[in-house]
Scaffold this active site. Structure first.
Site, PDB file in Angstrom:
ATOM      1  N   GLU A 227     -54.301  17.999 -25.344  1.00  0.00           N
ATOM      2  CA  GLU A 227     -55.654  18.631 -25.272  1.00  0.00           C
ATOM      3  C   GLU A 227     -56.338  17.792 -24.096  1.00  0.00           C
ATOM      4  OE1 GLU A 227     -58.135  17.888 -28.864  1.00  0.00           O
ATOM      5  OE2 GLU A 227     -56.482  18.576 -30.056  1.00  0.00           O
TER       6      GLU A 227
ATOM      7  N   LYS B 129     -58.744  15.382 -22.223  1.00  0.00           N
ATOM      8  CA  LYS B 129     -59.587  14.158 -22.780  1.00  0.00           C
ATOM      9  C   LYS B 129     -60.939  14.636 -21.715  1.00  0.00           C
ATOM     10  CE  LYS B 129     -59.786   9.445 -23.122  1.00  0.00           C
ATOM     11  NZ  LYS B 129     -61.089   9.287 -23.064  1.00  0.00           N
TER      12      LYS B 129
ATOM     13  N   ASP C 125     -64.582  14.181 -20.231  1.00  0.00           N
ATOM     14  CA  ASP C 125     -65.076  13.065 -19.893  1.00  0.00           C
ATOM     15  C   ASP C 125     -66.676  13.220 -20.266  1.00  0.00           C
ATOM     16  OD1 ASP C 125     -65.669  10.507 -19.056  1.00  0.00           O
ATOM     17  OD2 ASP C 125     -65.594  10.838 -16.974  1.00  0.00           O
TER      18      ASP C 125
ATOM     19  N   TYR D 286     -62.783  19.348 -31.390  1.00  0.00           N
ATOM     20  CA  TYR D 286     -61.324  18.850 -31.829  1.00  0.00           C
ATOM     21  C   TYR D 286     -61.150  18.369 -32.946  1.00  0.00           C
ATOM     22  CZ  TYR D 286     -63.060  14.567 -29.811  1.00  0.00           C
ATOM     23  OH  TYR D 286     -63.611  13.558 -29.397  1.00  0.00           O
TER      24      TYR D 286
ATOM     25  N   LYS E 122     -54.180   8.563 -19.643  1.00  0.00           N
ATOM     26  CA  LYS E 122     -55.366   8.453 -18.899  1.00  0.00           C
ATOM     27  C   LYS E 122     -54.910   8.778 -17.127  1.00  0.00           C
ATOM     28  CE  LYS E 122     -58.665   6.018 -19.865  1.00  0.00           C
ATOM     29  NZ  LYS E 122     -60.041   5.780 -20.149  1.00  0.00           N
TER      30      LYS E 122
ATOM     31  N   CYS F  84     -72.267  -0.073  21.544  1.00  0.00           N
ATOM     32  CA  CYS F  84     -71.030   0.268  21.046  1.00  0.00           C
ATOM     33  C   CYS F  84     -70.254  -0.903  20.557  1.00  0.00           C
ATOM     34  CB  CYS F  84     -70.036   1.272  21.870  1.00  0.00           C
ATOM     35  SG  CYS F  84     -68.476   1.437  21.159  1.00  0.00           S
TER      36      CYS F  84
ATOM     37  N   CYS G 238     -67.282  -1.314  23.290  1.00  0.00           N
ATOM     38  CA  CYS G 238     -67.159  -1.299  24.434  1.00  0.00           C
ATOM     39  C   CYS G 238     -68.388  -1.507  25.107  1.00  0.00           C
ATOM     40  CB  CYS G 238     -66.672   0.152  25.470  1.00  0.00           C
ATOM     41  SG  CYS G 238     -67.724   1.299  24.925  1.00  0.00           S
TER      42      CYS G 238
ATOM     43  N   CYS H 185     -71.179   6.815  21.189  1.00  0.00           N
ATOM     44  CA  CYS H 185     -70.781   5.837  22.354  1.00  0.00           C
ATOM     45  C   CYS H 185     -70.630   6.856  23.434  1.00  0.00           C
ATOM     46  CB  CYS H 185     -69.625   5.053  22.046  1.00  0.00           C
ATOM     47  SG  CYS H 185     -68.934   4.402  23.521  1.00  0.00           S
TER      48      CYS H 185
ATOM     49  N   CYS I   2     -64.066   4.821  26.218  1.00  0.00           N
ATOM     50  CA  CYS I   2     -64.104   3.825  25.114  1.00  0.00           C
ATOM     51  C   CYS I   2     -62.828   3.671  24.411  1.00  0.00           C
ATOM     52  CB  CYS I   2     -65.454   4.219  24.149  1.00  0.00           C
ATOM     53  SG  CYS I   2     -65.324   2.913  22.840  1.00  0.00           S
TER      54      CYS I   2
END
Ligand code: IVH
Length: 683
Positions: free
Chosen positions: A127, A129, A131, A239, A326, A420, A423, A438, A443
């Site tokens: 089945e 799982k 969460d 379940y 898991k 920047c 540069c 920039c 650059c």
């Protein structure tokens, strides 16, 4: 998580116990966890390991010795008919096989008349799982009487009023008459669709969005005011049966029976006669988890025969008859060490988090995007913060936010750069945009992206040159511009990490093949501002050679349909730069085809009346790549743009079309599917 210094096992166990108690309380009582589930699990696993090696260190108050958290104040208490247990974890196929070995060995030794079960031992139910959070549902004479949270596993909280807001929970059972008392266990959760709707509305209203669907469901069901619960719509999947009469004796029949009574039951559940098949099913869902309408953090493999499962008993607090397969956690927390930047091809500066390495979704992450500086300020992310890092499916890992509760006070505010970082050119920001740029065309910070763009699908389409390899080639100074790619020798590649004979040869071949893609693709690859694939095609068609194009002035360029003054100026400016002239010469010398061959896909177009003057936008999943459909439309005289506006004539919408479809509908733009699009050629 802090690395353990070399301390004695008893000290380490003390520390782990204290940590686990603290995080347990934060999670279950305060609803304010500061570490992820995966980190909690890791602490627990470590403590279990120490305790199994040194049984004398097991204390009765160890978190390994009890079932769950504490019970929050504010709700009536409910004693569960049976302890609400958890599951042992398996992280891969070999863990699952080890589980089978363990229970088999246990059964042979301990289960009286195990022989009579042996026929059904290899009979499993798998089945999803979910969460969410465990919920226990009590029915008297078929009517919902009470609902409880898990609490500490023995005593939970009475959340009956809130549970009544769960829309798929049967308040009265259907089908056959169920007399007496029935207690059912299920998982309450928030669907991804409800989660997104909730967060969209919350953000629009200036409220705090939910961190994840699980918190949404948990928080919703633990509201003292049930009207608040209804605002966070929870659902449930059931379940197992904890208490009742004339119950089914297998897990599979239990699911069918629950479904008949009107309980929501997972449609994904399957029965298998071999463990390998069960494992394969789990693994298949690891890849499919993004397609599920709710979050799953794994699959559960259960022995189908419930009599056998019962006889197998428990290992600690975990029943032996089932195990959780898991999936890798997709969210974790870690420390934000510093912030660097990534410079895009266009010069956009993206702040990037340098993290203490952490496992997320099965890979180790040490960098994640911080999106932009406005986002950092809005979320108040600081250097030194413990931050939540997320990664889902194909999404680039990103920092979702700080764990404010974990602050020590020494964290530092992140300041956007004024120059920047690569540069030192002063950065620019366009009105209405969040990104900073920039503006320096040379650059060096852009080189990675420039090369990645050049080798990309729409440009020179060179296979086998991923981000990592590009970075490596730049690193060892094999390439300093796109032309250098064409001078790469196989021997140079063989010296690099992870390059074998075959891989090196393939790459050299792929680079060679790309030499003859033709002018339009070269123009896309050069990445001249504003020149996209449509303009590149028009330019190639008009000038037929890069040499001729490079000599064209602004006026000549503007005579071409679709080329306006801004683009014309950008093109002229690009060719005027010495660096670019050198690059072109280099490309030519290295044998690239810088012409538009007649008969190439660039070739003649037949303008059709329904297309001329029409503006198309393409969205959703279609039978062909979008570029191909765009080229097809353009070849018939239509114009293709990226965003829907009042000027859009048609929206070509494929499957899963989203925002653009909604906008087009609001604006009254005509919507076409692929058949409708083709019909325009005859209409
Ligand atoms: S069986 C003794 N089946 O996962 C039975 N649990 O890590 C143990 N969960 O606390 C539970 N989906 O809240 C089972 N299909 C499923 C489940 C499931 C989600 C949760 C449950 C449990 C946790 C175990």
């Amino acid at each position: 998580m802090a690395k353990s210094p070399a301390v004695s096992p008893d000290k380490r166990a003390d520390w782990l116990r204290a940590q686990l108690h603290e995080h347990n309380h934060r999670y279950n009582v305060l609803d304010a966890p500061v570490i992820s589930d995966a980190e909690y699990d890791a602490l627990m696993t470590e403590l279990r390991e120490i305790e199994s090696e040194h049984p004398d260190l097991i204390m009765s108050d160890s978190p390994t010795q009890r079932v769950g958290g504490a019970v929050a104040a504010g709700f009536e208490k409910v004693r569960h008919p049976k302890p609400i247990l958890s599951l042992s974890n398996a992280f891969d196929a070999s863990d699952v096989r080890a589980w089978r070995e363990r229970i088999h060995a246990y059964a042979e030794k301990n289960v009286t008349n195990f022989e009579s079960f042996s026929g059904s031992f290899d009979d499993y139910v798998v089945e999803p799982k979910i969460d969410g959070l465990t919920i226990v549902l009590h029915y008297d004479q078929g009517v919902l009487a009470r609902a409880a949270t898990r609490g500490d596993g023995e005593i939970g909280e009475d959340i009956t009023a809130n549970a009544r807001t769960i829309r798929d929970l049967p308040l009265k059972l259907m089908g056959q008459v169920v007399t007496g008392h029935l207690a059912v266990r299920g998982e309450a959760y928030m669907s991804l669709a409800d989660f997104r709707v909730y967060n969209k509305r919350a953000i629009a209203a200036g409220e705090k969005p939910l961190a994840n669907p699980r918190n949404g469901a948990a928080g919703g069901l633990r509201q003292l005011d049930s009207a608040m619960s209804a605002k966070r719509p929870a659902r449930v999947l059931c379940y197992s049966v904890l208490l009742g009469t004339n119950l089914p004796t297998t897990q599979w029949e239990t699911l069918l029976w629950l479904a008949q009574l009107g309980f929501p039951v997972s449609k994904v559940a399957r029965r298998f006669a071999s463990l390998d098949d069960a494992i394969a099913y789990c693994e298949a869902y690891a890849a499919k988890r993004d397609d599920m309408p709710y979050e799953i953090d794994g699959m559960v493999i259960k022995i189908n025969d419930l009599t056998l499962a019962d006889a197998l008993g428990f290992a600690g607090k975990d029943p032996r008859g089932a195990t959780a397969f898991k999936f890798p956690a997709r969210e974790s927390t870690t420390i934000l060490r510093s912030v660097t930047v990534k410079i895009g091809r266009t010069g956009a500066i993206t702040p990037t988090a340098v993290l203490e390495p952490v496992q997320v979704g099965g890979i180790t992450i040490s960098n994640a995007t911080l999106h932009n500086y406005d986002d950092i300020a809005r979320k108040d992310i600081r250097i030194g913060d413990r931050v939540v890092v997320k990664r889902a499916g194909d999404v680039i890992p990103f920092v979702a936010g700080p764990v404010v509760a974990a602050r020590s006070g020494s964290e530092r505010v992140i300041v956007p750069p004024t120059n920047c970082p690569e540069c030192d050119t002063p950065v620019e920001r366009n009105l209405g945009e969040v990104a900073i740029y920039c503006p320096n065309p040379d650059c060096p910070g852009k080189l990675d992206r420039v090369i990645e763009h050049w080798v990309g699908r729409g440009a020179m389409d060179i296979d086998g040159l991923g981000e990592k390899i590009v970075a490596q080639l730049i690193d060892v100074e094999i390439i300093a511009d796109v032309a250098d790619l064409y001078a790469i020798k196989k021997d140079q590649l063989l010296e690099l990490d992870k390059f074998g004979e075959k891989k090196a040869q393939n790459l050299v071949d792929a680079i060679h093949v790309s030499k003859s893609r033709g002018l339009d693709r070269v123009l896309v690859g050069l990445g001249i501002r504003h020149v996209g694939d449509v303009a590149a095609r028009d330019l190639a068609r008009h000038f037929k050679s890069l040499g001729r194009l490079s000599n064209a002035g602004v006026d000549t360029l503007q005579q071409i349909d679709g080329i306006g003054p801004t683009m014309a100026e950008e093109i002229v400016a690009w060719f005027a730069r010495e660096r670019n002239q050198t690059l072109i010469k280099k490309l030519e010398l290295l044998g690239l085809d810088l012409t538009a061959a007649t008969g190439s896909p660039v070739g003649e177009a037949t303008t059709l009346p329904a297309f001329a003057g029409s503006v198309f936008v393409i969205t959703g999943t279609l039978s062909k790549p979008r570029e191909e459909i765009a080229a097809w439309i353009e070849a018939r005289g239509g114009k293709v743009t990226d965003s829907v506006s009042k000027k859009t004539t048609y929206l070509v919408a494929g499957e899963n079309a989203g925002g653009k479809l909604a906008k087009a509908t609001t604006l009254g733009v005509k919507i076409l599917d692929e058949i409708g699009l083709e019909a325009l050629t005859v209409g």
